[in-house]
Write an enzyme that holds these catalytic residues in place. Structure first.
Site, PDB file in Angstrom:
ATOM      1  N   TYR A  79      48.325  25.745  -7.704  1.00 13.80           N
ATOM      2  CA  TYR A  79      47.780  24.603  -6.961  1.00 13.80           C
ATOM      3  C   TYR A  79      46.988  25.112  -5.760  1.00 13.80           C
ATOM      4  CZ  TYR A  79      47.302  20.076  -4.778  1.00 13.80           C
ATOM      5  OH  TYR A  79      46.758  18.933  -4.255  1.00 13.80           O
ATOM      6  N   PHE A 131      17.801  12.083  -7.871  1.00 14.95           N
ATOM      7  CA  PHE A 131      18.547  11.933  -9.119  1.00 14.95           C
ATOM      8  C   PHE A 131      19.374  10.650  -8.975  1.00 14.95           C
ATOM      9  CE2 PHE A 131      22.195  12.703 -11.954  1.00 14.95           C
ATOM     10  CZ  PHE A 131      21.470  12.671 -13.133  1.00 14.95           C
ATOM     11  N   THR A 132      19.715  10.014 -10.101  1.00 10.25           N
ATOM     12  CA  THR A 132      20.384   8.694 -10.043  1.00 10.25           C
ATOM     13  C   THR A 132      21.627   8.697  -9.145  1.00 10.25           C
ATOM     14  OG1 THR A 132      21.522   9.317 -12.066  1.00 10.25           O
ATOM     15  CG2 THR A 132      19.603   7.876 -12.305  1.00 10.25           C
ATOM     16  N   ASP A 222      19.584  21.041  -4.272  1.00 12.85           N
ATOM     17  CA  ASP A 222      20.364  20.694  -5.460  1.00 12.85           C
ATOM     18  C   ASP A 222      19.968  21.712  -6.529  1.00 12.85           C
ATOM     19  OD1 ASP A 222      21.242  19.768  -7.915  1.00 12.85           O
ATOM     20  OD2 ASP A 222      20.842  17.657  -7.487  1.00 12.85           O
ATOM     21  N   LYS A 265      25.731  22.176 -16.100  1.00 14.66           N
ATOM     22  CA  LYS A 265      24.445  22.536 -16.710  1.00 14.66           C
ATOM     23  C   LYS A 265      24.333  24.060 -16.804  1.00 14.66           C
ATOM     24  CE  LYS A 265      22.726  18.286 -14.938  1.00 14.66           C
ATOM     25  NZ  LYS A 265      21.794  17.816 -15.974  1.00 14.66           N
ATOM     26  N   ARG A 388      15.032   7.213 -19.318  1.00 11.63           N
ATOM     27  CA  ARG A 388      14.825   7.583 -17.918  1.00 11.63           C
ATOM     28  C   ARG A 388      13.623   6.782 -17.425  1.00 11.63           C
ATOM     29  NH1 ARG A 388      19.294   8.159 -16.087  1.00 11.63           N
ATOM     30  NH2 ARG A 388      20.330  10.138 -16.050  1.00 11.63           N
ATOM     31  N   PHE A 454      22.517   1.839 -16.117  1.00  7.55           N
ATOM     32  CA  PHE A 454      22.128   2.478 -17.378  1.00  7.55           C
ATOM     33  C   PHE A 454      23.329   3.017 -18.149  1.00  7.55           C
ATOM     34  CE2 PHE A 454      22.706   6.907 -16.110  1.00  7.55           C
ATOM     35  CZ  PHE A 454      22.624   6.839 -14.728  1.00  7.55           C
TER      36      PHE A 454
HETATM   37  C1  LIG Z   1      19.645  17.411 -10.527  1.00  6.30           C
HETATM   38  C2  LIG Z   1      21.000  16.814 -10.685  1.00  6.30           C
HETATM   39  N1  LIG Z   1      21.758  16.611  -9.609  1.00  6.30           N
HETATM   40  C3  LIG Z   1      22.995  16.075  -9.703  1.00  6.30           C
HETATM   41  C4  LIG Z   1      23.521  15.719 -10.912  1.00  6.30           C
HETATM   42  C5  LIG Z   1      24.889  15.092 -10.990  1.00  6.30           C
HETATM   43  O1  LIG Z   1      25.759  15.996 -11.562  1.00  6.30           O
HETATM   44  P1  LIG Z   1      27.065  15.538 -12.400  1.00  6.30           P
HETATM   45  O2  LIG Z   1      26.574  14.866 -13.635  1.00  6.30           O
HETATM   46  O3  LIG Z   1      27.798  16.813 -12.659  1.00  6.30           O
HETATM   47  O4  LIG Z   1      27.829  14.620 -11.521  1.00  6.30           O
HETATM   48  C6  LIG Z   1      22.764  15.915 -12.067  1.00  6.30           C
HETATM   49  C7  LIG Z   1      23.318  15.535 -13.371  1.00  6.30           C
HETATM   50  O5  LIG Z   1      22.657  15.402 -14.367  1.00  6.30           O
HETATM   51  C8  LIG Z   1      21.467  16.474 -11.948  1.00  6.30           C
HETATM   52  O6  LIG Z   1      20.682  16.677 -13.008  1.00  6.30           O
END
Ligand SMILES: Cc1ncc(COP(=O)(O)O)c(C=O)c1O
Length: 480
Positions: A79, A131-132, A222, A265, A388, A454
């Site tokens: 842990y 990003f979303t 990021d 990724k 997208r 989405f």
């Molecule tokens: C550029 C980018 N930032 C952040 C994220 C969010 O990551 P996660 O899906 O691991 O929460 C993604 C996910 O696709 C992404 O492509």
């Protein structure tokens, strides 16, 4: 990686062999019609039993290496104080160059913590593209996301090698308009997920750093797709052709104040991290880690995945990993261009993106052409892609629809999963679909969640076009 054939043609080549496989099925078109109807014309809601090639995303679905599987077994499961975490921290220091790191359960958890600590009511976050989940967290924390890309970024057909660049003049304009105290941080995303996986150049990143330095602004990277961005810098930026991907990644990481990534990724595991060399910044974030993620040495991840991430980080700088999907995407785009299919160029990292507004020019944006194209592609091929476009943008506070800058249907290439013959199959079915574009019509929401609609939203096909398309497919191609 790619290899030149004796004819001079370049094709992607897999620098690995497959030693474990998962069977996949191609269900008949009537079953695909039933499946997409049940999924509310939202490819997220399909079940994998009904999917042939799952090209929804590259997130959490990449093939791990033998060494990563070995790491899963060798883990120090504790842990607190696990040595696996300290080995991971050493990999971060060796590969990314950061002294301080914390794990989080995935990329959006890093965004949550960063937004919680640095975003304030009425502030702004300028970015090369959101990003979303990034936008959702920044807005939930009261700040506003400002997209300050070069105008070229939204041209789907382009030869600009760095459509992910931030426009420095627009950043200066943001500074004049809002003042530096209103800027929570400046965010660069490598590569830009929502606008075609386009990279930014090192030169641009340094220019942005310079403006941040002049104004005392925090710069956040990021790096969820940093391997691909680095590989594309090597291929496209003057002065970097002879540097290794490892050197380019190290150089990229030396520029921002804070780095975060989704590990799903580039490192092929399920997790993420936040890293920095600035102890003061690190100490501002760290207290929130146990509140939202878990104790410092696991941060919401299983120790097994932390161990595999450590190996994944060391592997992601290998051009055969960093360039694996890039080369497949390049080939995919080249094959589609041969028949003038509207596709985003230049090819980026992450996916091959169809330009739905040109593919289905008769569908107005209010009827979600990119969502319709994703559903139609599934019907015609069993391939799962992702919308997208406007469906991926939530409504504003008054409930008004916000039209997306682009309507893209993203066909992702998870790393080390699919082969050139899978791509050839996709190319063939996309060509068939393009010839039958008039059979595809728009979509309408029947259930719409208030945030990140989405994922769970359900839609219906206007004029029942799914059936018309399935019938045409069956008549011309047969059951499969
Ligand atoms: C550029 C980018 N930032 C952040 C994220 C969010 O990551 P996660 O899906 O691991 O929460 C993604 C996910 O696709 C992404 O492509």
């Amino acid at each position: 990686m790619s290899i030149k054939k004796s004819t001079g043609e370049e094709i992607p080549i897999e620098m690995h062999k497959t030693r474990m496989v998962q069977k996949i099925w191609l269900t008949p078109v009537e079953e695909r019609l039933q499946a997409i109807e049940e999924a509310g014309y939202n490819t997220f809601l399909l079940k994998t039993k009904d999917i042939f090639l799952d090209m929804l995303t590259d997130s959490g679905v990449n093939a791990m290496s033998d060494n990563q599987f070995a790491a899963l077994m060798k883990v120090d499961d504790a842990y607190a104080g696990s040595m696996t975490f300290y080995e991971f921290a050493k990999s971060v220091e060796d590969i990314l160059g950061y002294k301080y790191v914390m794990n989080v359960h995935q990329g959006r958890a890093a965004e949550h913590l960063l937004a919680k600590v640095f975003c304030k009511d009425g502030c702004v976050v300028p970015t090369n593209y959101h990003f979303t989940t990034t936008r959702a967290h920044i807005e939930l924390a009261g700040s506003l996301v400002l997209e300050i890309y070069y105008d070229e970024a939204l041209k789907t057909e382009s030869t600009n090698p760095f459509k992910g660049n931030m426009d420095p003049q627009k950043l200066r304009n943001v500074l004049s308009k809002y003042g530096k105290d209103k800027i929570s941080f400046v965010r660069m995303e490598a590569t830009t997920n929502l606008i075609g996986g386009q990279p930014f150049s090192m030169k641009n990143f340094r220019e942005i750093r310079q403006i941040c330095d002049e104004n005392g602004l925090l710069l956040v990277l990021d790096g969820s797709l940093i391997g691909e961005n680095a590989y594309l810098i090597k291929q496209r930026e003057k002065g970097y052709e002879n540097k290794t991907v490892a050197e380019i990644i190290k150089e990229m990481c030396s520029i921002p104040d804070i780095y975060y990534m989704s590990a799903r990724k580039n490192t092929s595991v399920r997790g993420g991290c936040i890293a920095t060399n600035n102890k003061e910044l690190f100490d501002k974030i760290r207290p929130w880690l146990p509140v939202y993620e878990g104790f410092f040495t696991y941060g919401g991840m299983s120790m097994r995945e932390v161990g595999a991430m450590s190996v994944g980080l060391r592997e992601m700088v290998d051009p055969s990993v960093a360039g694996c999907s890039v080369e497949q995407i390049k080939y995919f785009v080249k094959r589609l261009k041969e028949t003038e299919i509207p596709v985003v160029t230049p090819p980026g990292g992450l996916a091959c993106h169809l330009d739905a507004m040109r593919f289905l020019p008769h569908i107005p944006q209010q009827q979600y052409p990119a969502g319709a194209l994703a559903a139609a592609l599934y019907l015609a091929s069993g391939i799962r892609s992702m919308e997208r476009g406007t469906i991926s943008v939530d409504r504003d506070k008054e409930g008004k629809e916000i039209m997306a800058d682009m309507e893209l249907t993203r066909i992702a290439l998870p790393r080390r999963v699919y082969s050139v013959s899978h791509i050839e199959y996709a190319v063939d079915r996309i060509n068939w679909l393009y010839k039958h574009q008039n059979l595809v019509k728009g979509l309408k929401f029947v259930f719409e969640p208030p945030v990140l609609r989405f994922f769970d939203g359900r839609l219906k096909a206007l004029d029942n076009w799914g059936k018309d398309l399935a019938d045409a497919f069956k008549k011309e191609i047969g059951d499969k």
